[in-house]
Design a protein around this motif. Structure first.
Motif, PDB file in Angstrom:
ATOM      1  N   MET A   1       0.718  -0.944  -0.004  1.00  0.00           N
ATOM      2  CA  MET A   1      -0.421  -0.332  -0.397  1.00  0.00           C
ATOM      3  C   MET A   1       0.889   1.224   0.285  1.00  0.00           C
ATOM      4  SD  MET A   1      -3.016  -0.644   0.085  1.00  0.00           S
ATOM      5  CE  MET A   1      -4.426  -2.294   0.518  1.00  0.00           C
ATOM      6  N   GLN A   2       1.762   1.251   0.861  1.00  0.00           N
ATOM      7  CA  GLN A   2       3.208   2.362   0.963  1.00  0.00           C
ATOM      8  C   GLN A   2       3.271   2.324  -0.224  1.00  0.00           C
ATOM      9  OE1 GLN A   2       5.647   1.076   3.315  1.00  0.00           O
ATOM     10  NE2 GLN A   2       4.738   1.659   5.389  1.00  0.00           N
ATOM     11  N   GLU A   3       3.819   1.513  -1.013  1.00  0.00           N
ATOM     12  CA  GLU A   3       4.152   2.027  -2.246  1.00  0.00           C
ATOM     13  C   GLU A   3       3.423   2.957  -3.476  1.00  0.00           C
ATOM     14  OE1 GLU A   3       4.464  -0.619  -1.647  1.00  0.00           O
ATOM     15  OE2 GLU A   3       6.534  -2.063  -1.818  1.00  0.00           O
ATOM     16  N   VAL A   4       1.946   2.887  -3.310  1.00  0.00           N
ATOM     17  CA  VAL A   4       1.222   3.479  -4.257  1.00  0.00           C
ATOM     18  C   VAL A   4       0.336   4.850  -3.416  1.00  0.00           C
ATOM     19  CG1 VAL A   4       0.262   1.059  -5.033  1.00  0.00           C
ATOM     20  CG2 VAL A   4      -0.772   1.941  -3.070  1.00  0.00           C
ATOM     21  N   GLU A   5       0.712   4.699  -2.543  1.00  0.00           N
ATOM     22  CA  GLU A   5       0.816   5.766  -1.358  1.00  0.00           C
ATOM     23  C   GLU A   5       0.897   7.067  -2.723  1.00  0.00           C
ATOM     24  OE1 GLU A   5      -0.066   7.379   2.498  1.00  0.00           O
ATOM     25  OE2 GLU A   5       0.932   5.943   2.327  1.00  0.00           O
ATOM     26  N   GLY A   6       2.082   7.285  -2.772  1.00  0.00           N
ATOM     27  CA  GLY A   6       2.980   7.276  -3.791  1.00  0.00           C
ATOM     28  C   GLY A   6       2.075   8.490  -4.929  1.00  0.00           C
ATOM     29  N   VAL A   7       1.293   6.817  -6.175  1.00  0.00           N
ATOM     30  CA  VAL A   7       0.611   7.684  -7.227  1.00  0.00           C
ATOM     31  C   VAL A   7      -0.054   8.525  -6.913  1.00  0.00           C
ATOM     32  CG1 VAL A   7      -0.591   5.711  -8.432  1.00  0.00           C
ATOM     33  CG2 VAL A   7       2.125   5.775  -7.926  1.00  0.00           C
ATOM     34  N   VAL A   8      -1.201   7.408  -5.693  1.00  0.00           N
ATOM     35  CA  VAL A   8      -2.485   8.501  -4.975  1.00  0.00           C
ATOM     36  C   VAL A   8      -2.206  10.142  -4.566  1.00  0.00           C
ATOM     37  CG1 VAL A   8      -3.969   8.969  -3.478  1.00  0.00           C
ATOM     38  CG2 VAL A   8      -3.412   6.498  -4.094  1.00  0.00           C
ATOM     39  N   ASN A   9      -1.177  10.543  -4.360  1.00  0.00           N
ATOM     40  CA  ASN A   9      -0.400  11.406  -4.501  1.00  0.00           C
ATOM     41  C   ASN A   9       0.029  12.336  -5.390  1.00  0.00           C
ATOM     42  OD1 ASN A   9      -1.152  11.725  -0.974  1.00  0.00           O
ATOM     43  ND2 ASN A   9       0.891  10.397  -0.950  1.00  0.00           N
ATOM     44  N   LEU A  17       8.806   6.114  -6.255  1.00  0.00           N
ATOM     45  CA  LEU A  17       8.150   5.404  -5.376  1.00  0.00           C
ATOM     46  C   LEU A  17       8.811   4.060  -4.598  1.00  0.00           C
ATOM     47  CD1 LEU A  17       5.141   5.374  -8.270  1.00  0.00           C
ATOM     48  CD2 LEU A  17       5.270   7.249  -6.493  1.00  0.00           C
ATOM     49  N   LYS A  18       8.379   4.181  -3.202  1.00  0.00           N
ATOM     50  CA  LYS A  18       9.273   3.545  -2.660  1.00  0.00           C
ATOM     51  C   LYS A  18       8.456   3.226  -1.552  1.00  0.00           C
ATOM     52  CE  LYS A  18      12.732   6.190  -3.301  1.00  0.00           C
ATOM     53  NZ  LYS A  18      14.024   5.907  -2.763  1.00  0.00           N
ATOM     54  N   GLY A  19       8.897   2.195  -0.941  1.00  0.00           N
ATOM     55  CA  GLY A  19       7.996   2.274   0.942  1.00  0.00           C
ATOM     56  C   GLY A  19       9.296   1.124   2.167  1.00  0.00           C
ATOM     57  N   ASP A  20       8.483   0.632   3.146  1.00  0.00           N
ATOM     58  CA  ASP A  20       9.609   0.493   3.701  1.00  0.00           C
ATOM     59  C   ASP A  20      10.268  -0.834   3.399  1.00  0.00           C
ATOM     60  OD1 ASP A  20       8.353   2.620   5.593  1.00  0.00           O
ATOM     61  OD2 ASP A  20       6.958   0.964   6.686  1.00  0.00           O
ATOM     62  N   THR A  21       9.772  -1.901   2.326  1.00  0.00           N
ATOM     63  CA  THR A  21      10.759  -3.181   1.838  1.00  0.00           C
ATOM     64  C   THR A  21      11.291  -2.141   0.799  1.00  0.00           C
ATOM     65  OG1 THR A  21       8.031  -2.695   0.982  1.00  0.00           O
ATOM     66  CG2 THR A  21       9.038  -4.301   2.546  1.00  0.00           C
ATOM     67  N   GLY A  22      11.589  -1.008   0.311  1.00  0.00           N
ATOM     68  CA  GLY A  22      12.151  -0.695  -0.584  1.00  0.00           C
ATOM     69  C   GLY A  22      11.264  -0.041  -2.089  1.00  0.00           C
ATOM     70  N   PRO A  23      11.696   0.141  -3.283  1.00  0.00           N
ATOM     71  CA  PRO A  23      11.394   1.089  -4.145  1.00  0.00           C
ATOM     72  C   PRO A  23      10.582   0.224  -4.929  1.00  0.00           C
ATOM     73  CG  PRO A  23      13.687  -0.284  -4.801  1.00  0.00           C
ATOM     74  CD  PRO A  23      13.516  -0.092  -3.442  1.00  0.00           C
ATOM     75  N   THR A  35      -3.819   0.574  -5.817  1.00  0.00           N
ATOM     76  CA  THR A  35      -5.404   1.327  -5.503  1.00  0.00           C
ATOM     77  C   THR A  35      -6.088   1.364  -5.490  1.00  0.00           C
ATOM     78  OG1 THR A  35      -3.101   2.903  -6.930  1.00  0.00           O
ATOM     79  CG2 THR A  35      -5.207   3.810  -6.124  1.00  0.00           C
ATOM     80  N   VAL A  36      -6.954   0.409  -5.813  1.00  0.00           N
ATOM     81  CA  VAL A  36      -8.152   0.341  -5.260  1.00  0.00           C
ATOM     82  C   VAL A  36      -8.435   0.110  -4.488  1.00  0.00           C
ATOM     83  CG1 VAL A  36     -10.132  -1.044  -5.970  1.00  0.00           C
ATOM     84  CG2 VAL A  36      -9.220   0.113  -7.613  1.00  0.00           C
ATOM     85  N   LEU A  37      -7.535  -0.743  -3.994  1.00  0.00           N
ATOM     86  CA  LEU A  37      -7.376  -1.883  -2.082  1.00  0.00           C
ATOM     87  C   LEU A  37      -7.130  -0.725  -1.419  1.00  0.00           C
ATOM     88  CD1 LEU A  37      -5.475  -5.017  -2.938  1.00  0.00           C
ATOM     89  CD2 LEU A  37      -8.017  -4.715  -2.667  1.00  0.00           C
ATOM     90  N   TYR A  38      -6.490   0.014  -1.654  1.00  0.00           N
ATOM     91  CA  TYR A  38      -5.704   1.320  -1.107  1.00  0.00           C
ATOM     92  C   TYR A  38      -6.973   2.506  -0.562  1.00  0.00           C
ATOM     93  CZ  TYR A  38      -3.952   6.080   0.520  1.00  0.00           C
ATOM     94  OH  TYR A  38      -3.122   7.072   1.251  1.00  0.00           O
ATOM     95  N   TYR A  39      -8.032   2.403  -1.505  1.00  0.00           N
ATOM     96  CA  TYR A  39      -9.501   3.233  -0.842  1.00  0.00           C
ATOM     97  C   TYR A  39     -10.601   2.076  -0.254  1.00  0.00           C
ATOM     98  CZ  TYR A  39      -7.701   7.339  -3.603  1.00  0.00           C
ATOM     99  OH  TYR A  39      -7.115   8.680  -4.292  1.00  0.00           O
ATOM    100  N   LEU A  40     -10.607   0.927  -0.965  1.00  0.00           N
ATOM    101  CA  LEU A  40     -11.498   0.216  -0.157  1.00  0.00           C
ATOM    102  C   LEU A  40     -10.620   0.079   1.324  1.00  0.00           C
ATOM    103  CD1 LEU A  40     -11.931  -2.347  -2.764  1.00  0.00           C
ATOM    104  CD2 LEU A  40     -13.628  -0.802  -2.270  1.00  0.00           C
ATOM    105  N   THR A  41      -9.947   0.033   1.986  1.00  0.00           N
ATOM    106  CA  THR A  41      -9.256  -0.353   3.155  1.00  0.00           C
ATOM    107  C   THR A  41      -9.156   1.041   3.763  1.00  0.00           C
ATOM    108  OG1 THR A  41      -6.577  -0.848   2.424  1.00  0.00           O
ATOM    109  CG2 THR A  41      -8.143  -2.731   2.360  1.00  0.00           C
ATOM    110  N   ASN A  42      -9.506   2.516   3.264  1.00  0.00           N
ATOM    111  CA  ASN A  42      -9.597   3.203   4.533  1.00  0.00           C
ATOM    112  C   ASN A  42      -8.361   3.919   4.483  1.00  0.00           C
ATOM    113  OD1 ASN A  42     -10.091   5.450   5.366  1.00  0.00           O
ATOM    114  ND2 ASN A  42      -9.738   3.953   8.174  1.00  0.00           N
ATOM    115  N   GLN A  43      -7.210   3.334   2.803  1.00  0.00           N
ATOM    116  CA  GLN A  43      -5.796   3.959   2.906  1.00  0.00           C
ATOM    117  C   GLN A  43      -5.113   2.925   3.493  1.00  0.00           C
ATOM    118  OE1 GLN A  43      -5.444   7.949   4.422  1.00  0.00           O
ATOM    119  NE2 GLN A  43      -6.815   8.775   2.919  1.00  0.00           N
ATOM    120  N   GLY A  44      -5.269   1.767   3.925  1.00  0.00           N
ATOM    121  CA  GLY A  44      -4.677   0.268   3.821  1.00  0.00           C
ATOM    122  C   GLY A  44      -5.026   0.199   5.491  1.00  0.00           C
TER     123      GLY A  44
END
Length: 362
Positions: A1-9, A17-23, A35-44
């Motif tokens: 979810m963290q990686e796609v948060e950058g796309v959402v922004n 585009l990266k998260g805690d586990t890397g790029p 991204t769809v899951l990001y919104y369905l799960t209240n931003q993860g």
């Protein structure tokens, strides 16, 4: 979810585009789905909802797999039930870990069902969608290309390849327009180095060997050599499959309006066996297997086991040892070596029992 948060922004450059586990290292399809899951799960944040969604994915995937098995009529029902109900690791991958690997395999099994139904273009679309979620789906590509050529001819194969390529282009277009090099290098990086601490299959090797480029090159050569070993039988299967499909279509037209039906179970086997075998070869020769990669081939293992000349007891034992290896955490020298032994035994059994040019079995 963290990686796609950058796309959402609004960030479309893969270098950012990266998260805690890397790029971000997955193609565009992954971004859109998560991204769809990001919104369905209240931003993860709502993990429970995500687990329900992935449980739904699991049920759909099982339905697709069972449909394939019912079409091939190859494996005893009790084996399929055992495989579906007893793997702790697979249940964990789907419902606890929420990886993208199950999503890719779900789309792949949709494609396989469509191919078996003769819906090649739609199947190619879903196959390309699966690749856009994770690249491991490309392990099936050599046999799929042969299937295109034998069933559809050169012109038809080019059309299907165009569908696959165009799908990738459309999905990746926003990222390609932003930074094409970063997108291609990030999402389709075949030379990515895996972490030794997570390897399931090479724990018995020293880390310096595990990351050595010559070792990786050797695995690639072995991969190609094994594909070459199965090439003739795969070609024979797929040519026979194409012929039987043509005959079945003619018979169906003649039986139109009558109660009689054409049983294409044998034909489905001719398509599925080389497809699943190519994937097994790729898994066996992987530079590293992480725990979530088990789903890449788990649901194909019963079919492959029952395509060998081994006894039922030997088949079940091999499945049990493979399950043990994937459930051993962290992996050990014994579990890694045992996994390779099982892969080798399975590949040998498939080679020993491979169809010959005249339709006989060795």
């Amino acid at each position: 979810m963290q990686e796609v948060e950058g796309v959402v922004n609004g960030t479309l450059d893969y270098t950012h585009l990266k998260g805690d586990t890397g790029p971000l290292v997955y193609p565009a399809g992954f971004v859109y789905i998560f991204t769809v899951l990001y919104y369905l799960t209240n931003q993860g944040q709502n993990i429970r909802v995500a687990q329900y969604i992935f449980a739904g994915f699991y049920i759909v995937l099982l339905s697709l797999v069972l449909r394939i098995y019912s079409k091939t009529n190859k494996v005893p029902p009790y084996v399929i039930i055992l495989a579906c109900c007893t793997s702790y690791r697979i249940h964990s991958i789907f419902v606890l870990r929420l990886f993208n690997d199950p999503v890719a395999m779900l789309l792949f099994y949709v494609a396989v069902n469509l191919f078996l139904d003769g819906k090649w273009s739609l199947g190619s679309l879903f196959y390309s969608l699966a690749v856009s979620v994770k690249m491991n789906i490309l392990l099936f590509a050599p046999v799929l290309l042969l299937a295109y050529l034998t069933s559809l001819g050169l012109k038809g194969a080019l059309i299907q390849l165009t569908i696959c390529a165009f799908t990738q282009l459309i999905l990746g277009l926003p990222f390609l327009l932003s930074n094409p090099i970063a997108y291609l290098k990030g999402s389709f990086n075949l030379g990515r180095i895996f972490l030794y601490e997570w390897t399931v299959n090479w724990r018995f090797l020293p880390e310096e060997v595990f990351i050595n480029q010559y070792f990786h090159l050797g695995l690639l050569v072995l991969h190609l050599a094994l594909l070459a070993c199965f090439y003739s039988s795969a070609l024979h299967c797929l040519c026979s499959y194409a012929t039987l499909k043509q005959i079945s279509e003619k018979v169906k037209r003649q039986l139109k309006g009558k109660k009689e039906k054409v049983d294409m179970g044998a034909a489905a086997q001719l398509f599925i066996l080389p497809l699943f075998t190519a994937n097994l070869v790729g898994v066996a020769c992987s530079r590293s297997l992480h725990y979530q990669f088990y789903v890449w081939y788990f649901h194909t293992l019963p079919y492959l086991m029952w395509s060998t000349p081994y006894s039922n007891i030997a088949r079940l034992c091999l499945l049990g040892v493979i399950e043990f290896c994937w459930n051993t955490f962290p992996s050990t020298l014994v579990s890694s070596a045992a996994l390779h032994i099982c892969h080798g035994a399975l590949l040998y059994g498939l080679w020993k029992n491979k169809p010959l040019g005249k339709g006989r079995q060795q």
